[in-house]
Each structure stands twice: as structure tokens, then as C-alpha cells.
Scaffold this motif. Structure first.
Motif, short mmCIF file in Angstrom:
data_model
loop_
_atom_site.label_atom_id
_atom_site.label_comp_id
_atom_site.label_asym_id
_atom_site.label_seq_id
_atom_site.Cartn_x
_atom_site.Cartn_y
_atom_site.Cartn_z
N GLU A 158 -17.35 -3.96 10.25
CA GLU A 158 -16.50 -3.03 9.50
C GLU A 158 -15.20 -2.74 10.24
O GLU A 158 -14.15 -2.52 9.62
CB GLU A 158 -17.28 -1.74 9.23
CG GLU A 158 -18.45 -1.98 8.27
CD GLU A 158 -19.47 -0.87 8.30
OE1 GLU A 158 -19.96 -0.51 7.21
OE2 GLU A 158 -19.81 -0.36 9.40
N PHE A 159 -15.25 -2.77 11.57
CA PHE A 159 -14.04 -2.63 12.39
C PHE A 159 -13.06 -3.76 12.07
O PHE A 159 -11.87 -3.53 11.84
CB PHE A 159 -14.44 -2.61 13.86
CG PHE A 159 -13.31 -2.61 14.85
CD1 PHE A 159 -12.04 -2.16 14.55
CD2 PHE A 159 -13.54 -3.04 16.14
CE1 PHE A 159 -11.01 -2.15 15.49
CE2 PHE A 159 -12.53 -3.03 17.10
CZ PHE A 159 -11.27 -2.59 16.76
N VAL A 160 -13.56 -4.98 12.01
CA VAL A 160 -12.72 -6.13 11.66
C VAL A 160 -12.16 -5.96 10.25
O VAL A 160 -10.97 -6.22 10.00
CB VAL A 160 -13.50 -7.45 11.80
CG1 VAL A 160 -12.71 -8.62 11.25
CG2 VAL A 160 -13.89 -7.68 13.26
N ARG A 161 -12.98 -5.50 9.32
CA ARG A 161 -12.51 -5.27 7.95
C ARG A 161 -11.38 -4.25 7.92
O ARG A 161 -10.39 -4.42 7.22
CB ARG A 161 -13.67 -4.81 7.06
CG ARG A 161 -13.28 -4.57 5.60
CD ARG A 161 -14.40 -3.95 4.78
NE ARG A 161 -15.01 -2.77 5.36
CZ ARG A 161 -14.46 -1.54 5.34
NH1 ARG A 161 -13.29 -1.34 4.80
NH2 ARG A 161 -15.09 -0.52 5.88
N LEU A 162 -11.51 -3.20 8.69
CA LEU A 162 -10.47 -2.17 8.75
C LEU A 162 -9.16 -2.73 9.28
O LEU A 162 -8.09 -2.43 8.77
CB LEU A 162 -10.91 -0.99 9.63
CG LEU A 162 -11.93 -0.04 9.02
CD1 LEU A 162 -12.47 0.91 10.09
CD2 LEU A 162 -11.32 0.73 7.86
N THR A 163 -9.23 -3.56 10.32
CA THR A 163 -8.01 -4.14 10.86
C THR A 163 -7.35 -5.09 9.87
O THR A 163 -6.13 -5.15 9.78
CB THR A 163 -8.25 -4.85 12.21
OG1 THR A 163 -9.19 -5.90 12.02
CG2 THR A 163 -8.74 -3.90 13.26
N ALA A 164 -8.15 -5.81 9.11
CA ALA A 164 -7.59 -6.71 8.10
C ALA A 164 -7.03 -5.94 6.91
O ALA A 164 -6.07 -6.37 6.27
CB ALA A 164 -8.66 -7.69 7.62
N GLN A 165 -7.58 -4.80 6.63
CA GLN A 165 -7.20 -3.98 5.48
C GLN A 165 -5.88 -3.25 5.70
O GLN A 165 -5.20 -2.91 4.75
CB GLN A 165 -8.33 -2.98 5.23
CG GLN A 165 -8.20 -2.12 4.02
CD GLN A 165 -9.42 -1.20 3.90
OE1 GLN A 165 -10.30 -1.16 4.77
NE2 GLN A 165 -9.48 -0.47 2.82
N HIS A 166 -5.52 -2.99 6.94
CA HIS A 166 -4.31 -2.23 7.26
C HIS A 166 -3.25 -3.16 7.83
O HIS A 166 -3.51 -3.93 8.75
CB HIS A 166 -4.64 -1.10 8.23
CG HIS A 166 -5.53 -0.07 7.62
ND1 HIS A 166 -6.89 -0.21 7.55
CD2 HIS A 166 -5.25 1.10 7.01
CE1 HIS A 166 -7.41 0.84 6.94
NE2 HIS A 166 -6.43 1.65 6.60
N ALA A 167 -2.05 -3.05 7.32
CA ALA A 167 -0.96 -3.95 7.69
C ALA A 167 -0.52 -3.77 9.14
O ALA A 167 -0.08 -4.71 9.78
CB ALA A 167 0.23 -3.72 6.76
N VAL A 168 -0.67 -2.57 9.66
CA VAL A 168 -0.18 -2.25 11.01
C VAL A 168 -1.26 -1.51 11.76
O VAL A 168 -1.97 -0.68 11.20
CB VAL A 168 1.09 -1.35 10.91
CG1 VAL A 168 1.58 -0.92 12.29
CG2 VAL A 168 2.19 -2.04 10.14
N GLN A 169 -1.39 -1.83 13.06
CA GLN A 169 -2.32 -1.11 13.92
C GLN A 169 -1.52 -0.44 15.04
O GLN A 169 -0.64 -1.06 15.63
CB GLN A 169 -3.37 -2.03 14.55
CG GLN A 169 -4.46 -2.45 13.60
CD GLN A 169 -4.08 -3.63 12.73
OE1 GLN A 169 -3.47 -4.57 13.23
NE2 GLN A 169 -4.42 -3.58 11.47
N LEU A 170 -1.84 0.82 15.29
CA LEU A 170 -1.20 1.59 16.36
C LEU A 170 -2.29 2.04 17.33
O LEU A 170 -3.20 2.76 16.93
CB LEU A 170 -0.47 2.80 15.80
CG LEU A 170 0.67 2.48 14.83
CD1 LEU A 170 1.15 3.75 14.13
CD2 LEU A 170 1.81 1.82 15.56
N ALA A 171 -2.19 1.62 18.58
CA ALA A 171 -3.20 1.96 19.58
C ALA A 171 -2.75 3.16 20.39
O ALA A 171 -1.60 3.24 20.84
CB ALA A 171 -3.43 0.77 20.50
N TRP A 172 -3.66 4.10 20.55
CA TRP A 172 -3.41 5.31 21.33
C TRP A 172 -4.36 5.38 22.50
O TRP A 172 -5.45 4.94 22.46
CB TRP A 172 -3.58 6.54 20.45
CG TRP A 172 -2.62 6.59 19.31
CD1 TRP A 172 -2.81 6.09 18.07
CD2 TRP A 172 -1.30 7.12 19.33
NE1 TRP A 172 -1.70 6.30 17.29
CE2 TRP A 172 -0.76 6.93 18.04
CE3 TRP A 172 -0.52 7.75 20.30
CZ2 TRP A 172 0.53 7.34 17.71
CZ3 TRP A 172 0.75 8.16 19.95
CH2 TRP A 172 1.26 7.95 18.68
#
Length: 105
Positions: free
Chosen positions: A91-105
Motif C-alpha cells: 500500500e505504501f508503493v500504491r500511495l507513492t504511485a498515486q501521488h505526483a509529488v513526494q515530500l520527505a520530512w
């Protein structure tokens, strides 16, 4: 002719550090209504039901996820707020594919 509208770019914020060792206020200011937040590694501490951070995260009105494996590895399963959505690695992989941009904090 109608102007072409760009699709709304959704962003996945990932918090991998303890909320007590990061600028949580800066992250909260950057979150938009269409975003999502994933807590992983020590970031899962932010999901503690009795903590003072989880209410601030949930008040954003966006989906807040925590990686189940990291919750379990820290022995926190019984202490996580029931309003946090637990996800596995798939599901983590699905979330990253689902969102165009990732911001790491």
C-alpha cells in the motif's frame, strides 16, 4: 473554447523522523487539502493516541497513514490512534504511485 485545466497535483508527505526532532510546524504549513501524509520509521511516533501531535495531524483533514511494519517494530500497535490508517509496504508503493509529488520530512 474552454481553457485546458491542469489536473490537481497531489502530494504525499512522508515523515520518517520523530515529530520531536523535525520542524513539524513547517510541515503542517506546507500541507494542502488534496495531500496525504505517511508516517514511517520514527515518524510513526506522531500517531500515538495520547501524544500531542496526532490531533494536529488529523485536524488537517487529509488522510494520515502509518506503515504497519514500523509501528510493529517499535511495539506501538496498541498505542496508535484508531483514526490513523495503517498500511503495509504494498500500500505504501500504491500511495507513492498515486501521488505526483513526494515530500520527505
Amino acid at each position: 473554447m474552454q481553457p485546458v485545466t491542469q489536473p490537481l497535483k497531489t502530494r504525499l508527505h512522508t515523515l520518517s523522523r520523530s515529530p520531536y526532532h523535525t520542524d513539524i510546524d513547517a510541515m503542517l504549513r506546507c500541507v494542502l487539502p488534496q495531500d496525504a501524509l505517511l508516517l514511517l520509521q520514527d515518524g510513526v511516533i506522531a500517531a500515538l493516541a495520547q501524544g500531542n501531535v496526532v490531533a494536529r495531524l488529523l485536524a488537517l483533514g487529509i488522510p494520515v497513514y502509518a506503515l504497519q511494519e514500523d509501528v510493529d517494530a517499535r511495539g506501538l500497535a496498541e498505542q496508535i490512534s484508531p483514526r490513523i490508517l495503517l498500511v503495509n509496504y504494498t500500500e505504501f508503493v500504491r500511495l507513492t504511485a498515486q501521488h505526483a509529488v513526494q515530500l520527505a520530512w
